[in-house]
Enzyme design. Structure first.
Site, PDB file in Angstrom:
ATOM      1  N   GLU A  57      -5.134   2.569  -3.614  1.00  0.00           N
ATOM      2  CA  GLU A  57      -3.619   2.518  -3.792  1.00  0.00           C
ATOM      3  C   GLU A  57      -3.078   1.167  -3.197  1.00  0.00           C
ATOM      4  O   GLU A  57      -1.927   1.297  -2.923  1.00  0.00           O
ATOM      5  CB  GLU A  57      -3.204   3.730  -2.833  1.00  0.00           C
ATOM      6  CG  GLU A  57      -3.653   3.805  -1.638  1.00  0.00           C
ATOM      7  CD  GLU A  57      -4.665   4.358  -1.154  1.00  0.00           C
ATOM      8  OE1 GLU A  57      -5.368   4.391  -1.945  1.00  0.00           O
ATOM      9  OE2 GLU A  57      -4.971   5.047   0.178  1.00  0.00           O
ATOM     10  N   ASP A 114       0.876  -1.126   0.022  1.00  0.00           N
ATOM     11  CA  ASP A 114      -0.125   0.042  -0.136  1.00  0.00           C
ATOM     12  C   ASP A 114       0.710   1.293   0.149  1.00  0.00           C
ATOM     13  O   ASP A 114       1.785   1.145   0.815  1.00  0.00           O
ATOM     14  CB  ASP A 114      -0.760  -0.081   1.207  1.00  0.00           C
ATOM     15  CG  ASP A 114      -2.123   1.008   1.190  1.00  0.00           C
ATOM     16  OD1 ASP A 114      -3.092   0.533   0.705  1.00  0.00           O
ATOM     17  OD2 ASP A 114      -1.761   2.106   1.888  1.00  0.00           O
ATOM     18  N   ILE A 115       0.675   2.303  -0.749  1.00  0.00           N
ATOM     19  CA  ILE A 115       1.267   3.662  -1.140  1.00  0.00           C
ATOM     20  C   ILE A 115       1.133   4.269   0.469  1.00  0.00           C
ATOM     21  O   ILE A 115       0.106   4.532   0.674  1.00  0.00           O
ATOM     22  CB  ILE A 115       0.861   4.416  -2.104  1.00  0.00           C
ATOM     23  CG1 ILE A 115       0.972   3.560  -3.407  1.00  0.00           C
ATOM     24  CG2 ILE A 115       2.060   5.360  -2.445  1.00  0.00           C
ATOM     25  CD1 ILE A 115       0.441   4.287  -4.765  1.00  0.00           C
TER      26      ILE A 115
END
Ligand code: C2E
Length: 351
Positions: free
Chosen positions: A260, A217-218
């Site tokens: 994301e 996950d960003i």
């Protein structure tokens, strides 16, 4: 309309869902077309579906849901994409039929050629007294030549049809690839990921092999979007996806899980190998300072948090996702920009 959608509109929640969908559509200035209605009923019916998560992400980014965007969402997420599979199977069946017919005609052509040659030899062997018989054989030879000419014409037509069918198959393959691909990042989309993970878990179970799942996950993506706008947010997604995709090549499977969040399946690879790859991905992503291309402004570096779980014997795909996701969130809680191994099932259950 899909069978699921038909069932949804005939179930106990039908009127509630329809009212809610219209309300949400009106709130977001979306026209109540049949396609939009189907899309938004699906949106309100399951808030954690990939479609709902993507719509939520777009709304959070302030993206107007235009007609084109609605169509793109429908093409990517609506269940009738399954029709593609049906069309493709029909194409394959047709192609097989055509092959059989071509073979039959080729064989008939060969027989009629042999028959024609035999008639010609018979005609030569007939003596002058057999004039009547000779005339009959001549007629038969002419008829055979006509059949041969017709067959040759049919063969040419079949070759053309075969070419057409090949082109049709290529288009269908493209449609199928598109239906499995996330439009923004070109990684495998959520629907195809779910199907692949289930299949890979089944295969691993049958073969007594391992499979490892990683979720990434960003970090602070929302902040990025809020500061720079969603167009830059999309570029960040594409950048992260390009690194994940480069290291997650076949037989691994790299997917955009939603928003994301990304996932990589490592069939027949242990957690130790996955850890090495994830660290490579994490370090490579954070090593580059991104630029706003229009102004050359520095956007700074992006980091990702990751978690991975090695499948345990008998474990379901959803449990594997749950453990990898929990490991990802452990990375987030520990300060982000790191990779964490999942807890074994017993520890997860006890927690
Ligand atoms: P894209 O803009 O379609 O670029 C595709 C690939 O073309 C990039 O892959 C890179 O190999 C090359 N490329 C494009 N523009 C440039 C450039 O100005 N300088 C250099 N050196 N190479 C360039 P890559 O690096 O894997 O990036 C994938 C996607 O990630 C890009 O797709 C873009 O959407 C995003 N991205 C990557 N770096 C940046 C950046 O610094 N700023 C922005 N705004 N987006 C970036």
């Amino acid at each position: 309309m899909s069978a699921e959608f038909q069932a949804l509109l005939r179930g106990p929640r039908a009127y509630d869902l329809a009212r809610k969908a219209l309300e949400v559509m009106e709130g977001h200035h979306v026209w109540p077309t049949v396609r939009n209605f189907e899309l938004w009923v699906c949106y309100v019916s399951e808030s954690t579906s990939p479609l709902a998560l993507e719509i939520d992400r777009l709304l959070a980014a302030g993206e107007p849901i235009t007609e084109t965007l609605g169509e793109a969402l429908a093409a990517q997420f609506m269940p009738d994409a399954r029709i593609n599979g049906g069309i493709l199977e029909a194409g394959d069946a047709l192609s097989k039929e055509l092959h059989t017919v071509t073979r039959a005609i080729e064989s008939a052509q060969k027989s009629s050629e042999t028959y024609g040659q035999e008639l010609a030899t018979a005609s030569e062997r007939l003596s002058g007294d057999d004039a009547q018989l000779k005339a009959v054989v001549a007629d038969l030879t002419t008829a055979t030549q006509k059949v041969q000419a017709d067959n040759r014409l049919l063969e040419t037509q079949l070759a053309d049809t075969r070419g057409e069918l090949g082109r049709l198959r290529e288009s269908l393959d493209q449609v199928r690839r598109d239906a499995m691909t996330d439009g923004l990042t070109n990684l495998t989309n959520r629907k195809a990921f779910d199907e692949s993970l289930a299949a890979m878990c089944e295969d691993a179970e049958a073969a007594g092999e391992t499979v490892t799942l990683a979720m990434l996950d960003i970090d602070h993506f929302k902040g990025f979007n809020d500061t720079w706008g969603h167009q830059i947010g999309d570029q960040v997604l594409r950048y992260v996806a390009s690194v994940i995709g480069r290291l997650g090549v076949t037989p691994r499977l790299a997917a955009r899980y939603g928003g994301e969040e990304f996932a990589v399946i490592f069939p027949s690879e242990s957690g130790r190998i996955a850890l090495g790859v994830l660290e490579e991905i994490r370090i490579e992503i954070s090593s580059r300072s991104l630029k706003r291309r229009s102004t050359n402004e520095d956007l700074g570096a992006v980091t990702v948090s990751a978690g991975y779980a090695e499948r345990l014997s008998g474990e379901s795909a959803s449990s594997l996702v749950e453990r990898a996701d929990a490991a990802l969130y452990a990375s987030k809680h520990a300060g982000r920009n790191r990779t964490t191994a999942a807890q074994p099932l017993a520890v997860v259950a006890a927690a």
